[in-house]
Every structure is written in C-alpha cells, then in structure tokens.
Design a protein around this motif. Structure first.
Motif, PDB file in Angstrom:
ATOM      1  N   VAL A 404      55.823  61.908  60.087  1.00  0.00           N
ATOM      2  CA  VAL A 404      56.749  60.921  60.652  1.00  0.00           C
ATOM      3  C   VAL A 404      56.282  60.445  62.037  1.00  0.00           C
ATOM      4  O   VAL A 404      56.143  59.236  62.262  1.00  0.00           O
ATOM      5  CB  VAL A 404      58.183  61.488  60.695  1.00  0.00           C
ATOM      6  CG1 VAL A 404      59.106  60.569  61.496  1.00  0.00           C
ATOM      7  CG2 VAL A 404      58.719  61.655  59.274  1.00  0.00           C
ATOM      8  N   PRO A 405      56.038  61.338  63.018  1.00  0.00           N
ATOM      9  CA  PRO A 405      55.541  60.830  64.313  1.00  0.00           C
ATOM     10  C   PRO A 405      54.163  60.188  64.204  1.00  0.00           C
ATOM     11  O   PRO A 405      53.837  59.285  64.988  1.00  0.00           O
ATOM     12  CB  PRO A 405      55.512  62.082  65.191  1.00  0.00           C
ATOM     13  CG  PRO A 405      55.499  63.232  64.251  1.00  0.00           C
ATOM     14  CD  PRO A 405      56.267  62.788  63.060  1.00  0.00           C
ATOM     15  N   LEU A 406      53.358  60.644  63.235  1.00  0.00           N
ATOM     16  CA  LEU A 406      52.045  60.019  63.045  1.00  0.00           C
ATOM     17  C   LEU A 406      52.203  58.555  62.670  1.00  0.00           C
ATOM     18  O   LEU A 406      51.524  57.673  63.229  1.00  0.00           O
ATOM     19  CB  LEU A 406      51.277  60.777  61.961  1.00  0.00           C
ATOM     20  CG  LEU A 406      49.910  60.229  61.577  1.00  0.00           C
ATOM     21  CD1 LEU A 406      48.944  60.323  62.753  1.00  0.00           C
ATOM     22  CD2 LEU A 406      49.344  60.992  60.381  1.00  0.00           C
ATOM     23  N   VAL A 451      67.820  60.881  53.225  1.00  0.00           N
ATOM     24  CA  VAL A 451      67.432  60.493  54.585  1.00  0.00           C
ATOM     25  C   VAL A 451      65.953  60.141  54.647  1.00  0.00           C
ATOM     26  O   VAL A 451      65.552  59.122  55.230  1.00  0.00           O
ATOM     27  CB  VAL A 451      67.760  61.632  55.574  1.00  0.00           C
ATOM     28  CG1 VAL A 451      67.232  61.297  56.967  1.00  0.00           C
ATOM     29  CG2 VAL A 451      69.259  61.882  55.610  1.00  0.00           C
ATOM     30  N   MET A 452      65.091  60.971  54.050  1.00  0.00           N
ATOM     31  CA  MET A 452      63.649  60.749  54.147  1.00  0.00           C
ATOM     32  C   MET A 452      63.205  59.444  53.492  1.00  0.00           C
ATOM     33  O   MET A 452      62.362  58.729  54.049  1.00  0.00           O
ATOM     34  CB  MET A 452      62.889  61.929  53.551  1.00  0.00           C
ATOM     35  CG  MET A 452      62.958  63.199  54.385  1.00  0.00           C
ATOM     36  SD  MET A 452      62.477  62.960  56.122  1.00  0.00           S
ATOM     37  CE  MET A 452      60.785  62.386  55.925  1.00  0.00           C
ATOM     38  N   LEU A 459      59.604  53.235  58.304  1.00  0.00           N
ATOM     39  CA  LEU A 459      58.285  53.483  58.900  1.00  0.00           C
ATOM     40  C   LEU A 459      57.209  52.643  58.221  1.00  0.00           C
ATOM     41  O   LEU A 459      56.266  52.173  58.880  1.00  0.00           O
ATOM     42  CB  LEU A 459      57.941  54.965  58.801  1.00  0.00           C
ATOM     43  CG  LEU A 459      58.698  55.889  59.766  1.00  0.00           C
ATOM     44  CD1 LEU A 459      58.414  57.343  59.424  1.00  0.00           C
ATOM     45  CD2 LEU A 459      58.299  55.596  61.210  1.00  0.00           C
ATOM     46  N   GLY A 460      57.308  52.462  56.899  1.00  0.00           N
ATOM     47  CA  GLY A 460      56.326  51.620  56.217  1.00  0.00           C
ATOM     48  C   GLY A 460      56.348  50.202  56.742  1.00  0.00           C
ATOM     49  O   GLY A 460      55.292  49.601  57.018  1.00  0.00           O
ATOM     50  N   SER A 508      51.492  52.063  51.204  1.00  0.00           N
ATOM     51  CA  SER A 508      51.604  53.313  50.442  1.00  0.00           C
ATOM     52  C   SER A 508      52.896  54.056  50.773  1.00  0.00           C
ATOM     53  O   SER A 508      53.540  54.627  49.878  1.00  0.00           O
ATOM     54  CB  SER A 508      50.395  54.213  50.734  1.00  0.00           C
ATOM     55  OG  SER A 508      49.222  53.699  50.148  1.00  0.00           O
ATOM     56  N   VAL A 509      53.281  54.038  52.042  1.00  0.00           N
ATOM     57  CA  VAL A 509      54.522  54.719  52.428  1.00  0.00           C
ATOM     58  C   VAL A 509      55.715  54.041  51.772  1.00  0.00           C
ATOM     59  O   VAL A 509      56.657  54.711  51.314  1.00  0.00           O
ATOM     60  CB  VAL A 509      54.659  54.742  53.960  1.00  0.00           C
ATOM     61  CG1 VAL A 509      56.039  55.226  54.385  1.00  0.00           C
ATOM     62  CG2 VAL A 509      53.594  55.647  54.574  1.00  0.00           C
ATOM     63  N   LEU A 510      55.712  52.722  51.701  1.00  0.00           N
ATOM     64  CA  LEU A 510      56.789  52.021  50.991  1.00  0.00           C
ATOM     65  C   LEU A 510      56.809  52.409  49.511  1.00  0.00           C
ATOM     66  O   LEU A 510      57.875  52.571  48.909  1.00  0.00           O
ATOM     67  CB  LEU A 510      56.618  50.511  51.136  1.00  0.00           C
ATOM     68  CG  LEU A 510      56.960  49.913  52.503  1.00  0.00           C
ATOM     69  CD1 LEU A 510      56.646  48.424  52.520  1.00  0.00           C
ATOM     70  CD2 LEU A 510      58.433  50.141  52.835  1.00  0.00           C
TER      71      LEU A 510
END
Length: 670
Positions: A404-406, A451-452, A459-460, A508-510
């Motif tokens: 997450v912070p990355l 939540v995640m 974030l994506g 990819s995160v999406l």
C-alpha cells in the motif's frame, strides 16, 4: 539428412566443447585484467562468441531429435510422442528438466555474447571481467548439464513411441512461457557480473550505473512478461479460477522480480547522483542469487508444486554446491571489497533520491516476507520433522500492507526533483490524481465489498493518474496544444517508458481490485438446466464427445444470457490423453476486456445424467495481465532510448527552439 548432421552425439560434443570454452572465457580474461595484458582481455569476446555458437549447435541437435521423433534419445522418449503436434514437439524440448537446463545454459551464453557485442564502449578491463564472470557461471551450469542432466542420453532399446509430455504443458501459453521467464532469470546475470567486476576493480561510479541500467531493464522486462504469462497460463489452464496462488515456485520467480525492481531504481540513483553504490552492488548480487536459488528449489525436490521440474536430490546437491560457489563467493568478495567503495552524494530525505530509497526499502521488505513464508515450511520440516503449510492468508496479511505505501509513493516519486524537493509544488501537481483517487475511494466504499478492494481501486487510479501527471508536466501541457505532438516526440523515450510501466502497475492493481469482487458457483446440472451467476443466466445445452490429435474429449456447451440477450457460448471440456492415461480440464473463457465469463467442466455422473460445472464471472480480470504487459512494454520503450542503451544522447537534429520548454530540458537532463 538434417538429423544425420545434427545428431545427438554432435550435440553432446558441442555441449562439452561449450563447457571448455566457458572455462577459458572465465580464466584467461581475468588473468589478462589482473596483469593488464590487452591480448588476454580481448580474448573474452572470442570465447563468448565461440561458447554461444557451440550451445546453439547443441540446442539445435536436441530440437532436431524431438522434431524427427528420435526415441533413441531418452529425453525425447520420455517427453514426446509420434502423435504430439509439431509445435509441442519443438517447444517440449524445454518443457522438461534436461531441456530446460540446456536452454538456461544457452541464454546465459547469449548474455555473454551480448555483452561482447554491445559492450564495446566499456573499459577493456571491466569488459573482460564482466564476460569472465558470465563464463564462469556458464561453465558451472554446463557441468551440471553434462554430469547430472544430460539431454542427449540414449535409451536402449529405443521405444517405438514416446510417453508424451505432461498434458498440462501442451498449451501455447506454457510453450513460450519458459524462454521468456528464463531470459529474465538469466538476464540478471549481467548486472551480477558487473557487480563482481566492480568489486574486483574497487570502483563504482555514475558510468557503472549507466552501464548496468540497460541490462537490468532488459532482464526486468523479460521477467515481468514471463511471470505474467505463467500467471495467465495457470488462470486459463489449471482451472482454479484465480491469478496467483502463492505457490512456492511462483514465489521463487516473484523474489528476483522484487529485488530486480529495487535494483532498477537504485541503479538510477547511482547514475544520476553517485549515491547508494554499495547498496546497488549488493542488490545486483542478491537478485541473481535469488534467481539461482529458485532454480535450486525447483529442481531439488525441496518445494513441491505443479510447476516443479524434478525431484532428484542428487541434482539438488550439485546445484547447492554451485550456489555455494557463486553466491558464497560473490558475498565474500562483497564483504572484502565493499569498504573500499567511496560514499556517494548527499541528498535530502524529501527528494527523488529519497523516494527511490523508500521504494527499495518497501520492495525488499516484501521480498523478505515472501522469502520467509516460502522457506519456513521446508526449514521446519528439516529441523523438527513437522509438515507445516504457509498459505495465501499469511502472504496477503503481511505483504499486502507493505504494498500500500509502495503504491502511494509510486505516483509522487517521479514528480519530485533531485537532491531536494518542496511539498507545495508536489501537491499542486498531484491535485488532479488526488481528486480522482478520492472520488474512486468514495464510489468504491459505496459499491465494492471489503476495505482492501476499495483501497486498491483508489491506489490503482492514483498511480495511473500520477504517471499521466508526470508526462503532462514534462511536456508543458498548458502550452500551445497545436505543438503538443511535437513536444511529446521530443520527450525522452526513457521517461515515457517509466510512466508507461508505472501506469501498467496501476492497471494491474485495478484488475486485482476487480477480481476480489468475482462471483462463482459450483453446481451439478443436467442438459437444459439454467444457473444464475453474477446476474448472468447460464444454460447447459449438452455434453458431446470430440476427438483431438492425441486425446479424446468431453465438451460441454453453455449459453450465457444477460437479460434476454445471448452474450457468449462457452465450450469447457475434459481431455483424456491415452499415452499418459491422464485427464485434464480445458477452461472456457469469454472476455470483453471488462470481465471474464469463466467455465470449468468437472466430473460426470452418468447414472444421474448430470455434470459438475464451476462457473465464474471475474470483473476486470484481463486488466491484471494487460497491466503486466504494459510494464514490460514500458521497459522495452525505455531500452529504445539511445541514452539508456549506450549512455549517450541522440545525435543532434534540427529542432525548433520554441518547442524546448523548461520541462523538456529537465526531462532531457534526466
């Protein structure tokens, strides 16, 4: 005629010759560099080219044996068959332990040949040492191939037909997955060789960082593509319905990717600021060491997986000795020579360099977590005889919070200036990405479960918009829009490639966020039954027999309706391969790039007239692999920039001075 020329005996001779040439490639250039003898140093290129040629001949001999059904070769008899399609006869050469080891040696020799061909601008001593280290590493693997994994062993008496390859491997995705993955694994041998050569010389500077960077980018791009292709293969072939299962061998490929990503970013700091030099050398050693360790784990029998090649302790002992020599020797050299490396430049914590340090810390922390979870079960089994399993919950709860912070820092890092930054300009450039990410966060809290997934979706978008903001700032998007295309052409391709790679990570995160909302059902159905999954109506039309080239199949037909509209017809199947007496499932997937309709045919119950079906609707699933492809393409685009490949600017061309904005000047300087 061709099989008579490229015989297995010629292949074994060429493999033995390549081992001798690799040994000379290791010894003579190192001696020449130590004694400053130009002739011996220049011999490195000749030995590298000769070794590569010998391995090309050896590999061609094995391919010809497989293509011509020479079952007197044990490797061909055990992994091929007359009825196997020609594509898989050829690609099956590297679908087994012996052939994959030979492919590994070939790619390692190709790395040495590439340094010899494209490293002519390197200092003679450094070039000789780099090629020598590659030669020594290649000699070790060629000895392993000759003494424990000879692909040219004869079978007597020769069987009339072979056993055929593992049916799971008879697939285009896995046919091309190993060469791409190995190119990434073995490609990190070049940064490793540069690190060892720098330690031998006792000097690391900006020029060293500039030389290491393109090789790191190339290896990272291949490894990214290889991992993504393997993940895609497991998604549509194994029929598990997911994209990553924290399988031990999957983790073995993820570890060098994480460290290689950190290496890629730290090499930039060495090149631009001559900082993090000792850390970057250590990362280069660690990345290749993890690549070699993955090879040991897959082939020693320590890790059992659907991906494992072999379960042979004798081979494991040989590779363990090779690892001790390569990894232990390089780390001992690092401990001895690292103190002589001069410290680099200073920078403020809030700066481009500081963001790259944070990137390294987080990536290496994730790698440490994955390594711990992967190796803890075999160590506990060795020490206490306890069978312990570390599954997905451990990795999700430990690695994901570090990611997450990355991702949060990924959008901001490229927007920071070198050496020292200020908060207000950064916040001004991140206004639009921040607003869009906040909007997605709010919408996700209303529409997504968990939540995640909500945080991952935000974030994506944050990462993608940050990459767009980076390019927009570099080209001066507020200037005359008519000259925008020309300003984009003037932008260094390395900057475009980095932004594309970052945007690919966001895509990819999406995809991961979407997959967390997948719907699925396992049902027992009769022809004509209707099943509802994710708002779609699936109708089983029937199950029929179909004959394949070397298998028999039972194929189901499924109609998928959205409302009253037919949106897809799917044909999942189960294939029986008589040669291996093995049955596999063939997944059926229909995609519109927004979601996948995914069907798996299970067991049949003739007495009840039913079949078991597993049906999925996977939102945004294609984005996982599309993002990985964008990351690999971003690396390739960066390599197309001449400044990255050879460390020199593009030859001067006539350019309109009015198009040279301050942002473009800064981009060119970077």
């Amino acid at each position: 005629m061709l099989s008579a020329i490229l015989s297995p005996e010629l292949g074994r001779f060429a493999l033995a010759l390549s081992c001798c040439l690799a040994s000379m490639q290791f010894a003579l250039p190192l001696l020449g560099a130590a004694r400053r003898r130009p002739g011996l140093m220049r011999s490195a290129s000749g030995f590298a080219a000769a070794q590569l040629l010998a391995l090309v001949v050896a590999f061609a001999c094995l391919v010809v044996a497989a293509a011509t059904d020479d079952f007197s070769v044990a490797n061909v008899a055990e992994n091929s068959a007359v009825l196997k399609p020609m594509l898989y006869k050829i690609t099956g050469v590297w679908g087994n332990h012996e052939g994959s080891t030979l492919l590994w040696c070939l790619i390692l020799a190709a790395c040495g040949g590439a340094v010899a061909a494209f490293g002519r601008g390197l200092p003679d001593a450094l070039r000789a040492r780099v090629i020598a280290v590659l030669g020594g590493t290649a000699a070790g693997f060629e000895l392993f191939c000759l003494f424990t994994s000879d692909p040219f062993d004869r079978a007597w008496p020769a069987p009339p037909d072979g056993q055929g390859m593992n049916p799971l491997l008879q697939d285009p995705g896995l046919a091309f997955h190993p060469p791409i993955l190995y190119a990434g694994y073995v490609g990190f041998a070049v940064p490793f060789a540069f690190a060892v050569a720098a330690l031998l010389e006792g000097r690391v500077d900006a020029a060293w960082g500039r030389w290491v960077r393109p090789w790191t980018v190339a290896a990272w791009s291949f490894l990214s593509a290889g991992i993504a292709l393997g993940s895609w293969w497991s998604y549509y072939v194994l029929g598990w319905g997911g994209y990553w299962f924290w399988d031990p061998v999957e983790n073995a490929s993820l570890l060098p990717w994480l460290c290689g990503t950190a290496l890629l970013h730290s090499a930039i700091v060495v090149e631009k600021r001559e900082a993090l030099k000792i850390w970057t050398v250590l990362l280069a050693i660690a990345t290749f060491s993890l690549s070699l360790s993955g090879t040991f784990l897959v082939r020693s029998g320590i890790l059992n997986s659907v991906h494992s090649f072999a379960n042979d302790p004798a081979r494991g002992v040989f590779i363990l000795m090779l690892l001790a020599l390569v990894i232990g020797g390089s780390l001992a050299l690092f401990a001895w020579r690292a103190p002589v490396l001069a410290a680099g430049g200073l920078f403020a914590p809030f700066s481009r360099e500081g963001s790259l340090v944070l990137n390294n810390v987080l990536l290496c922390s994730v790698a440490a977590v994955v390594l711990t979870g992967t190796m803890y079960p075999p160590f506990m089994s060795l020490l206490r005889g306890q069978a312990i399993s570390v599954g997905a919950p451990f990795f999700n709860e430990t690695a994901v919070p570090l990611a997450v912070p990355l991702l949060a820092a990924m959008a901001a890092g490229p927007l920071l200036p070198w050496k020292r930054a200020r908060m207000r300009p950064l916040l001004r450039r991140l206004r639009v990405p921040g607003a869009l990410a906040a909007a997605v966060l709010a919408l996700g809290a209303w529409g997504l479960q968990g939540v995640m997934p909500v945080l991952a979706a935000a974030l994506g978008v944050w990462v993608i918009c940050g990459a767009v903001a980076d390019i927009a700032g570099r080209v001066g998007w507020r200037r005359d829009p008519r000259t925008l295309p020309r300003r984009l052409r003037l932008l260094p391709r390395a900057a475009l490639g980095a932004a594309l790679a970052h945007a690919g990570a966001g895509v990819s995160v999406l995809g991961l966020a979407g997959m967390s909302q997948a719907s699925h059902r396992i049902v027992e159905a009769r022809p004509g039954d209707s099943i509802t999954v994710g708002g779609d109506r699936w109708v089983l039309r029937g199950v029929a027999d179909v004959a394949g080239p070397n298998y028999d199949a039972r194929v189901a037909t499924l109609d998928v309706y959205r409302g009253h509209r037919l949106v897809a017809v799917l044909h999942p199947s189960r294939r029986h391969f008589p040669a291996q007496d093995q049955t596999t499932g063939e997944v059926a997937i229909h995609t519109n790039l927004i979601s996948d309709l995914y069907a798996v045919l299970g067991d049949e119950h003739p007495e009840r007239g039913t079949v078991v079906l597993r049906l999925h609707r996977n939102p945004l699933a294609p984005w996982i692999w599309l993002g990985a492809l964008l990351m690999a393409l971003g690396g390739a685009l960066s390599l197309s920039d001449r400044r990255i490949r050879v460390g020199a600017p593009t030859p001067a061309r006539s350019r309109s001075r009015e198009l040279r904005t301050p942002a473009l000047e800064a981009a060119a300087a970077e």
